[in-house]
Design a protein around this motif. Structure first.
Motif, mmCIF file in Angstrom:
data_model
loop_
_atom_site.group_PDB
_atom_site.id
_atom_site.type_symbol
_atom_site.label_atom_id
_atom_site.label_comp_id
_atom_site.label_asym_id
_atom_site.label_seq_id
_atom_site.Cartn_x
_atom_site.Cartn_y
_atom_site.Cartn_z
ATOM 1 N N GLU A 168 0.838 -1.209 0.000
ATOM 2 C CA GLU A 168 0.000 0.000 0.000
ATOM 3 C C GLU A 168 0.871 1.256 0.000
ATOM 4 O O GLU A 168 0.543 2.254 -0.638
ATOM 5 N N ALA A 169 1.999 1.211 0.698
ATOM 6 C CA ALA A 169 2.905 2.366 0.753
ATOM 7 C C ALA A 169 3.463 2.687 -0.630
ATOM 8 O O ALA A 169 3.546 3.855 -1.022
ATOM 9 N N VAL A 170 3.838 1.656 -1.379
ATOM 10 C CA VAL A 170 4.351 1.878 -2.735
ATOM 11 C C VAL A 170 3.238 2.393 -3.642
ATOM 12 O O VAL A 170 3.449 3.307 -4.442
ATOM 13 N N LEU A 171 2.046 1.833 -3.514
ATOM 14 C CA LEU A 171 0.919 2.345 -4.302
ATOM 15 C C LEU A 171 0.681 3.822 -4.008
ATOM 16 O O LEU A 171 0.427 4.609 -4.925
ATOM 17 N N ASN A 172 0.784 4.211 -2.740
ATOM 18 C CA ASN A 172 0.619 5.620 -2.375
ATOM 19 C C ASN A 172 1.718 6.478 -2.981
ATOM 20 O O ASN A 172 1.451 7.577 -3.475
ATOM 21 N N GLN A 173 2.975 5.994 -2.933
ATOM 22 C CA GLN A 173 4.074 6.734 -3.557
ATOM 23 C C GLN A 173 3.818 6.911 -5.049
ATOM 24 O O GLN A 173 4.011 7.996 -5.599
ATOM 25 N N PHE A 174 3.408 5.840 -5.692
ATOM 26 C CA PHE A 174 3.139 5.911 -7.130
ATOM 27 C C PHE A 174 1.993 6.876 -7.419
ATOM 28 O O PHE A 174 2.035 7.632 -8.386
ATOM 29 N N SER A 175 0.968 6.859 -6.587
ATOM 30 C CA SER A 175 -0.189 7.733 -6.805
ATOM 31 C C SER A 175 0.145 9.204 -6.585
ATOM 32 O O SER A 175 -0.474 10.077 -7.194
ATOM 33 N N ASN A 176 1.123 9.482 -5.736
ATOM 34 C CA ASN A 176 1.479 10.867 -5.427
ATOM 35 C C ASN A 176 2.577 11.436 -6.318
ATOM 36 O O ASN A 176 2.866 12.627 -6.240
ATOM 37 N N TYR A 177 3.173 10.621 -7.151
ATOM 38 C CA TYR A 177 4.244 11.070 -8.040
ATOM 39 C C TYR A 177 3.634 11.686 -9.295
ATOM 40 O O TYR A 177 2.562 11.287 -9.749
ATOM 41 N N SER A 178 4.319 12.657 -9.908
ATOM 42 C CA SER A 178 3.735 13.372 -11.061
ATOM 43 C C SER A 178 3.904 12.645 -12.393
ATOM 44 O O SER A 178 3.258 13.004 -13.365
ATOM 45 N N TRP A 179 4.754 11.647 -12.497
ATOM 46 C CA TRP A 179 4.955 10.843 -13.701
ATOM 47 C C TRP A 179 5.196 11.683 -14.956
ATOM 48 O O TRP A 179 4.439 11.616 -15.916
#
Length: 84
Positions: free
Chosen positions: A34-45
């Motif tokens: 879940e922590a990695v999913l949150n990091q991915f969701s908060n990154y601007s890509w």
């Protein structure tokens, strides 16, 4: 295709889709934390979907257990702080 930074709500679904592809190749990794999913969701890509897929692929490759619990960039930072 619209920019991924404009559709951050799609990141978890994309991660799951790409993770399934990686899981078929590298079966030892069971899930993404879940922590990695949150990091991915908060990154601007800035690299859009291709960057997300490549980052997930690297995370799976360097994963030492059954759960991807660090992104490659957070792992590098941890290694540097530990003097590795």
């Amino acid at each position: 295709m619209p920019s991924l930074r404009e559709h951050k709500e799609d990141v978890p679904d994309l991660v799951q889709t790409y993770w399934r592809d990686e899981h078929q190749t590298r079966r030892r990794v069971a899930t993404v934390s879940e922590a990695v999913l949150n990091q991915f969701s908060n990154y601007s890509w800035p690299g859009n979907v291709r960057e997300l897929r490549n980052t997930l692929e690297r995370a799976v490759i360097v994963c030492e257990g059954a759960v991807v619990d660090q992104t490659p960039s957070s792992r590098s930072a941890n290694d540097r702080s530990a003097g590795r």
